[in-house]
Design a protein around this motif. Structure first.
Motif, PDB file in Angstrom:
ATOM      1  N   ARG A  71      40.808  41.566  33.326  1.00 16.63           N
ATOM      2  CA  ARG A  71      42.296  41.912  33.887  1.00 16.63           C
ATOM      3  C   ARG A  71      42.903  40.917  34.873  1.00 16.63           C
ATOM      4  O   ARG A  71      44.111  40.727  34.856  1.00 16.63           O
ATOM      5  CB  ARG A  71      42.048  43.099  34.917  1.00 16.63           C
ATOM      6  CG  ARG A  71      41.912  44.519  33.971  1.00 16.63           C
ATOM      7  CD  ARG A  71      42.425  45.871  34.621  1.00 16.63           C
ATOM      8  NE  ARG A  71      42.419  46.808  33.635  1.00 16.63           N
ATOM      9  CZ  ARG A  71      41.107  47.569  33.545  1.00 16.63           C
ATOM     10  NH1 ARG A  71      40.202  47.356  34.003  1.00 16.63           N
ATOM     11  NH2 ARG A  71      41.616  48.427  32.748  1.00 16.63           N
ATOM     12  N   ASP A  72      42.265  40.050  35.334  1.00 17.00           N
ATOM     13  CA  ASP A  72      42.708  38.931  36.345  1.00 17.00           C
ATOM     14  C   ASP A  72      43.024  37.578  35.398  1.00 17.00           C
ATOM     15  O   ASP A  72      43.440  36.880  35.867  1.00 17.00           O
ATOM     16  CB  ASP A  72      41.906  38.638  37.187  1.00 17.00           C
ATOM     17  CG  ASP A  72      40.515  37.946  36.865  1.00 17.00           C
ATOM     18  OD1 ASP A  72      40.115  37.738  35.757  1.00 17.00           O
ATOM     19  OD2 ASP A  72      39.822  37.619  37.877  1.00 17.00           O
ATOM     20  N   ARG A  73      42.907  37.796  33.937  1.00 16.61           N
ATOM     21  CA  ARG A  73      43.399  36.858  33.227  1.00 16.61           C
ATOM     22  C   ARG A  73      42.434  35.786  33.339  1.00 16.61           C
ATOM     23  O   ARG A  73      43.139  34.500  32.957  1.00 16.61           O
ATOM     24  CB  ARG A  73      44.810  36.602  33.097  1.00 16.61           C
ATOM     25  CG  ARG A  73      45.802  37.856  32.676  1.00 16.61           C
ATOM     26  CD  ARG A  73      47.184  37.384  32.773  1.00 16.61           C
ATOM     27  NE  ARG A  73      47.757  38.688  32.630  1.00 16.61           N
ATOM     28  CZ  ARG A  73      49.113  38.751  32.337  1.00 16.61           C
ATOM     29  NH1 ARG A  73      49.931  37.570  32.332  1.00 16.61           N
ATOM     30  NH2 ARG A  73      49.747  39.829  32.016  1.00 16.61           N
ATOM     31  N   SER A  74      41.438  35.551  33.907  1.00 15.20           N
ATOM     32  CA  SER A  74      40.495  34.276  34.163  1.00 15.20           C
ATOM     33  C   SER A  74      39.561  34.258  32.816  1.00 15.20           C
ATOM     34  O   SER A  74      38.279  33.802  33.198  1.00 15.20           O
ATOM     35  CB  SER A  74      39.727  34.281  35.499  1.00 15.20           C
ATOM     36  OG  SER A  74      38.774  35.690  35.346  1.00 15.20           O
ATOM     37  N   ASP A  75      40.237  34.631  31.788  1.00 14.65           N
ATOM     38  CA  ASP A  75      39.273  34.507  30.480  1.00 14.65           C
ATOM     39  C   ASP A  75      38.717  33.037  30.203  1.00 14.65           C
ATOM     40  O   ASP A  75      37.367  32.910  30.084  1.00 14.65           O
ATOM     41  CB  ASP A  75      39.920  34.764  29.266  1.00 14.65           C
ATOM     42  CG  ASP A  75      40.418  36.251  29.302  1.00 14.65           C
ATOM     43  OD1 ASP A  75      39.574  37.483  29.664  1.00 14.65           O
ATOM     44  OD2 ASP A  75      41.741  36.607  29.460  1.00 14.65           O
ATOM     45  N   THR A  76      39.279  31.938  30.373  1.00 15.01           N
ATOM     46  CA  THR A  76      38.885  30.663  30.367  1.00 15.01           C
ATOM     47  C   THR A  76      38.440  30.107  31.989  1.00 15.01           C
ATOM     48  O   THR A  76      39.191  30.358  32.558  1.00 15.01           O
ATOM     49  CB  THR A  76      39.926  29.766  29.987  1.00 15.01           C
ATOM     50  OG1 THR A  76      41.084  29.634  30.584  1.00 15.01           O
ATOM     51  CG2 THR A  76      40.139  30.015  28.393  1.00 15.01           C
ATOM     52  N   ARG A  77      37.278  29.316  31.847  1.00 14.92           N
ATOM     53  CA  ARG A  77      36.921  29.145  33.226  1.00 14.92           C
ATOM     54  C   ARG A  77      37.533  27.995  33.732  1.00 14.92           C
ATOM     55  O   ARG A  77      37.813  27.813  34.826  1.00 14.92           O
ATOM     56  CB  ARG A  77      35.259  28.785  33.411  1.00 14.92           C
ATOM     57  CG  ARG A  77      34.518  30.118  32.984  1.00 14.92           C
ATOM     58  CD  ARG A  77      33.187  29.879  32.862  1.00 14.92           C
ATOM     59  NE  ARG A  77      32.885  28.933  31.530  1.00 14.92           N
ATOM     60  CZ  ARG A  77      32.029  28.313  31.054  1.00 14.92           C
ATOM     61  NH1 ARG A  77      31.017  28.606  31.716  1.00 14.92           N
ATOM     62  NH2 ARG A  77      31.828  27.754  29.976  1.00 14.92           N
ATOM     63  N   TYR A  78      37.913  27.126  32.918  1.00 19.91           N
ATOM     64  CA  TYR A  78      38.305  25.726  33.283  1.00 19.91           C
ATOM     65  C   TYR A  78      39.728  25.290  32.749  1.00 19.91           C
ATOM     66  O   TYR A  78      40.487  24.362  33.173  1.00 19.91           O
ATOM     67  CB  TYR A  78      37.546  24.650  33.166  1.00 19.91           C
ATOM     68  CG  TYR A  78      36.306  24.854  33.646  1.00 19.91           C
ATOM     69  CD1 TYR A  78      35.768  24.804  35.085  1.00 19.91           C
ATOM     70  CD2 TYR A  78      34.910  25.120  32.674  1.00 19.91           C
ATOM     71  CE1 TYR A  78      34.583  25.249  35.299  1.00 19.91           C
ATOM     72  CE2 TYR A  78      33.557  25.299  33.072  1.00 19.91           C
ATOM     73  CZ  TYR A  78      33.472  25.545  34.540  1.00 19.91           C
ATOM     74  OH  TYR A  78      32.158  25.733  34.952  1.00 19.91           O
ATOM     75  N   GLY A  79      40.085  25.901  31.627  1.00 22.83           N
ATOM     76  CA  GLY A  79      41.136  25.597  30.884  1.00 22.83           C
ATOM     77  C   GLY A  79      42.669  26.152  31.256  1.00 22.83           C
ATOM     78  O   GLY A  79      42.710  27.251  31.811  1.00 22.83           O
ATOM     79  N   ALA A  80      43.520  25.552  31.337  1.00 24.08           N
ATOM     80  CA  ALA A  80      44.938  25.690  31.774  1.00 24.08           C
ATOM     81  C   ALA A  80      45.832  26.575  30.665  1.00 24.08           C
ATOM     82  O   ALA A  80      46.716  27.278  31.163  1.00 24.08           O
ATOM     83  CB  ALA A  80      45.897  24.553  32.056  1.00 24.08           C
ATOM     84  N   ARG A  81      45.114  26.671  29.626  1.00 21.86           N
ATOM     85  CA  ARG A  81      45.930  27.373  28.465  1.00 21.86           C
ATOM     86  C   ARG A  81      45.722  28.736  28.531  1.00 21.86           C
ATOM     87  O   ARG A  81      44.608  29.495  28.885  1.00 21.86           O
ATOM     88  CB  ARG A  81      45.117  26.915  27.248  1.00 21.86           C
ATOM     89  CG  ARG A  81      45.715  25.842  26.557  1.00 21.86           C
ATOM     90  CD  ARG A  81      45.177  25.679  25.379  1.00 21.86           C
ATOM     91  NE  ARG A  81      46.000  24.552  24.437  1.00 21.86           N
ATOM     92  CZ  ARG A  81      45.655  24.166  23.100  1.00 21.86           C
ATOM     93  NH1 ARG A  81      44.285  24.961  22.658  1.00 21.86           N
ATOM     94  NH2 ARG A  81      45.933  23.250  22.594  1.00 21.86           N
TER      95      ARG A  81
END
Length: 108
Positions: A71-81
């Motif tokens: 829900r917080d949209r932090s699906d990628t840990r390091y990517g900015a995409r």
């Protein structure tokens, strides 16, 4: 077969969390060992020693990370995409972000 909204990211050929990613409907086999997404057949990669991937494409051997969206949209840990939200998943994904249960989570 179970169908649910998932986060999917291509890992092969990209640095950690830099590959393209999607939010979309993924269909899983009854055993949850096989996933079907965008015409691909992805097999669970348990015990194969894959780095940062939990599925691989049975035809191309490309590696993928498949997980429930956050829900917080932090699906990628390091990517900015930002992941691309597939057209047929937009309404259900927006409802999820507003607090509704994850679509397709009823099946297990």
């Amino acid at each position: 077969m179970f169908r649910r909204i998932m986060f999917v990211q291509l890992k092969t050929g990209f640095d950690t969390d830099r590959g393209p990613s999607w939010i979309g409907w993924v269909t899983f086999s009854r055993t949850w060992k096989t996933a079907y997404f965008q015409g691909r057949t992805l097999r669970r990669a348990t015990g194969l020693g894959l780095f940062d991937a939990n599925f691989y494409d049975v035809d191309t051997d490309e590696e993928f990370w498949v997980s429930g969206p956050k829900r917080d949209r932090s699906d990628t840990r390091y990517g900015a995409r930002e992941p691309v939200v597939e057209d047929d998943a937009v309404d259900a994904y927006r409802a999820f972000l507003r607090g509704a249960p994850l679509p397709g989570g009823e099946g297990g």
